[in-house]
Design a protein around this motif. Structure first.
Motif, short mmCIF file in Angstrom:
data_model
loop_
_atom_site.label_atom_id
_atom_site.label_comp_id
_atom_site.label_asym_id
_atom_site.label_seq_id
_atom_site.Cartn_x
_atom_site.Cartn_y
_atom_site.Cartn_z
N VAL A 164 5.21 21.90 -13.61
CA VAL A 164 5.40 22.78 -12.00
C VAL A 164 5.79 21.63 -10.86
O VAL A 164 6.89 22.26 -9.97
N GLU A 165 4.83 21.35 -10.33
CA GLU A 165 5.24 19.99 -9.15
C GLU A 165 6.29 19.20 -9.91
O GLU A 165 6.91 19.39 -8.06
N HIS A 166 6.64 18.99 -10.50
CA HIS A 166 7.93 17.65 -11.54
C HIS A 166 8.79 18.45 -11.58
O HIS A 166 9.70 17.35 -12.85
N GLU A 167 8.60 19.13 -11.75
CA GLU A 167 9.84 20.28 -12.61
C GLU A 167 12.02 19.50 -12.08
O GLU A 167 12.81 19.61 -12.79
N SER A 168 11.99 19.37 -11.22
CA SER A 168 13.06 19.04 -10.08
C SER A 168 13.62 17.11 -10.70
O SER A 168 14.19 16.81 -10.56
N ASP A 169 12.27 16.41 -11.21
CA ASP A 169 12.50 15.21 -11.79
C ASP A 169 13.89 15.24 -12.65
O ASP A 169 14.13 15.63 -13.44
N PRO A 170 14.67 13.54 -12.02
CA PRO A 170 15.74 13.89 -13.27
C PRO A 170 15.07 13.52 -14.87
O PRO A 170 16.12 13.25 -15.85
N LYS B 171 0.78 -1.29 -0.65
CA LYS B 171 -0.01 -0.06 0.09
C LYS B 171 0.69 1.55 0.14
O LYS B 171 0.34 2.53 -0.81
N THR B 172 1.75 1.43 0.65
CA THR B 172 2.87 2.03 0.40
C THR B 172 3.20 2.78 -0.53
O THR B 172 3.63 3.81 -1.08
N GLU B 173 3.76 1.65 -1.67
CA GLU B 173 4.79 1.65 -2.48
C GLU B 173 3.88 2.17 -3.67
O GLU B 173 3.56 3.73 -4.16
N SER B 174 2.31 1.72 -3.56
CA SER B 174 0.75 2.36 -4.34
C SER B 174 0.89 4.03 -4.06
O SER B 174 -0.14 4.06 -5.01
N ASP B 175 0.56 3.99 -2.88
CA ASP B 175 0.61 5.48 -2.39
C ASP B 175 1.70 6.43 -2.69
O ASP B 175 1.05 7.46 -3.52
N LEU B 176 2.66 6.35 -3.12
CA LEU B 176 4.40 7.06 -3.70
C LEU B 176 4.32 7.13 -5.02
O LEU B 176 4.25 7.64 -5.68
N HIS B 177 3.06 6.11 -5.51
CA HIS B 177 3.37 6.30 -7.57
C HIS B 177 1.85 7.09 -7.57
O HIS B 177 2.14 8.11 -8.10
N THR B 178 0.65 7.33 -6.54
CA THR B 178 -0.08 8.23 -6.76
C THR B 178 0.48 9.51 -6.44
O THR B 178 -0.05 10.50 -7.29
N LYS B 179 1.23 9.71 -5.75
CA LYS B 179 1.66 11.26 -5.52
C LYS B 179 2.68 11.31 -6.14
O LYS B 179 2.44 12.68 -7.04
N ARG B 180 3.21 10.54 -7.02
CA ARG B 180 4.01 10.65 -8.44
C ARG B 180 4.02 10.73 -9.34
O ARG B 180 3.91 12.09 -9.53
N THR B 181 2.76 10.02 -9.63
CA THR B 181 1.85 9.97 -11.38
C THR B 181 0.50 10.89 -10.83
O THR B 181 -0.01 11.16 -12.55
N GLY B 182 0.35 10.46 -10.16
CA GLY B 182 -1.11 11.77 -10.05
C GLY B 182 -2.88 10.07 -10.01
O GLY B 182 -3.78 10.07 -10.43
N HIS B 183 -1.67 8.70 -10.43
CA HIS B 183 -2.63 7.82 -11.04
C HIS B 183 -3.13 7.19 -9.07
O HIS B 183 -2.47 6.70 -8.51
N THR B 184 -4.58 7.09 -9.77
CA THR B 184 -5.12 6.36 -8.23
C THR B 184 -5.92 5.78 -8.01
O THR B 184 -6.47 4.65 -7.52
N GLU B 185 -6.08 4.90 -9.80
CA GLU B 185 -7.01 3.10 -10.03
C GLU B 185 -5.72 2.28 -10.17
O GLU B 185 -4.69 2.54 -10.91
N PHE B 186 -6.20 1.35 -8.78
CA PHE B 186 -5.61 0.20 -9.01
C PHE B 186 -6.46 -0.90 -9.11
O PHE B 186 -7.02 -1.28 -8.65
N VAL B 187 -5.52 -1.99 -9.85
CA VAL B 187 -6.09 -3.86 -9.65
C VAL B 187 -5.58 -4.29 -8.81
O VAL B 187 -4.31 -4.68 -8.93
#
Length: 412
Positions: free
Chosen positions: A151-157, A55-71
């Motif tokens: 703007v939110e991810h401008e510093s992503d490598p 669940k922690t990994e899915s929350d991090l993925h949502t925070k980074r990409t904005g994707h909220t739907e998981f199966v």
């Protein structure tokens, strides 16, 4: 029921195979593993197909990409675990590895996004890769959502790398793009927001600089106040010492007179004089007659010299002020660098010196009070090192500074 995972007894992590357990042991030095019937969580993102094992990994993925739907495919991926490490044929593995990598590379493709939105973002100055990544991870919804994501991810490598997703991922249907008028308005709005943000930052920096200037100014004023207070106390102590010295001198003179008087009476055979009620006025007159004249101090001589200089040239205040400032420079240079002969030697024929100080009556006299002497046939004013007195120079600086700042100096 057969076990479907291996559980680390040290940290509680669930692992799918013996290989994962071995890797976990190498990374953590944990060695307590046991077979478990609890399946490893397998949440798959419906937008990009990325599997998340917690669940922690899915929350991090949502925070980074904005994707909220998981199966939840935990039950599909769960299978009995084998406690024997599979034997791998190195030759077969080496031959199959390139094919596997190739097939895996072929399965990853660039996600489909709205071409018009990409063009609009490119017109704003964003690269194709950044525009595609922003539209993909913001849901391919709108220009505003894509810009907010940038703007939110401008510093992503990896922000300027083209995103890749599995080929079988279904792309979301793009929403209608902006009209030219809406695009122009949106660009103007973004520029306005950027301008306001920049102005606010400049105002904040200016406020910080102003606070720093005020702080430094207060510190300088406080340091000057302390220095003036110390100078005032030093002058008061000096005057007090001078008065005490004068009092002791008067006492010595009085005692000497009394002794001489008693000696004369003894030689004449007269009895010692008995203390008598002397007239107050007579005593006062006698005291006054024997008081010595107190010589003027250096500071008083300097003050009188500067007052005379201003009186002699009262029709030209600007020239007098410049003379005071020049004298203050000479005195300050010697006080700060007493060992430098160039600051203790002044050529009298120097035109600048003559224009500012030498031609004014009282200018050279002031320097002589400070200790300067004429040498080499009166060609130079020179202050010998052994005659440099910091107290005299400090008094000279104080008198000059007071004369410069006081507009009524020498008027009364």
């Amino acid at each position: 029921m057969a076990g479907v995972s291996l559980k680390c007894g040290d940290c509680g992590t669930l692992l799918r195979s013996v290989e994962e357990a071995q890797q976990h042991a190498e990374l953590t030095n944990h060695s307590n593993f046991s077979e478990s019937t609890e399946a490893v969580l397998n949440l798959v993102c419906t937008s990009c197909g990325k599997p998340c094992r917690s669940k922690t990994e899915s929350d991090l993925h949502t925070k980074r990409t904005g994707h909220t739907e998981f199966v939840d495919k935990t039950s599909e991926a769960a299978k009995p675990i084998s406690l024997e490490a599979p034997k791998v044929d190195e030759t077969a593995a080496s031959e199959e590895a390139p094919n596997a990598d190739a097939s895996q590379d072929e399965e990853m493709v660039v996600p489909e996004v709205d071409k018009k939105l990409v063009e609009e973002l490119e017109a704003m100055g964003f690269s194709t890769a950044r525009a595609t990544r922003a539209l993909h991870y913001s849901g391919n919804a709108s220009i505003e959502a894509a810009i907010n994501w940038i703007v939110e991810h401008e510093s992503d490598p990896d922000i300027d790398q083209m995103p890749l997703v599995p080929a079988n991922t279904k792309a979301e249907a793009p929403k209608p793009s902006l009209t030219p008028e809406e695009l122009k308005a949106k660009q103007q709005e973004l520029r306005e927001r950027a301008r306001k943000k920049k102005e606010e930052e400049e105002r904040r920096m200016e406020r910080e600089r102003e606070k720093e200037r005020i702080r430094i100014g207060k510190e300088l004023l406080e340091a000057k106040r302390i220095e003036e207070e110390n100078e005032r106390k030093r002058l008061l102590a000096l005057r007090k010492a001078e008065k005490e010295e004068e009092r002791r001198a008067r006492e010595k003179i009085k005692q000497k007179l009394e002794e001489d008087k008693a000696e004369r009476r003894r030689k004449l055979g007269l009895p010692p004089e008995e203390p008598a009620e002397a007239k107050p006025s007579t005593v006062v007159e006698e005291k006054k007659s024997f008081l010595p004249v107190r010589p003027a101090t250096k500071a008083e001589q300097m003050r009188e010299c500067l007052r005379s200089l201003k009186q002699n040239h009262k029709e030209d205040d600007a020239r007098v002020k410049k003379a005071f400032q020049t004298l203050l420079t000479y005195v300050g240079n010697v006080a700060r660098n007493p060992d430098e002969e160039k600051f203790r030697k002044i050529r009298l024929s120097n035109q600048t010196f003559q224009d500012r100080v030498g031609a004014l009556k009282g200018g050279i006299e002031f320097l002589e009070i400070c200790g300067f002497e004429k040498i080499d046939g009166e060609e130079f004013l020179f202050l010998p090192r052994d005659k440099v007195e910091m107290a005299v120079l400090n008094s000279a600086g104080s008198e000059l500074d007071s004369a410069i700042k006081n507009p009524f100096f020498g008027v009364l």
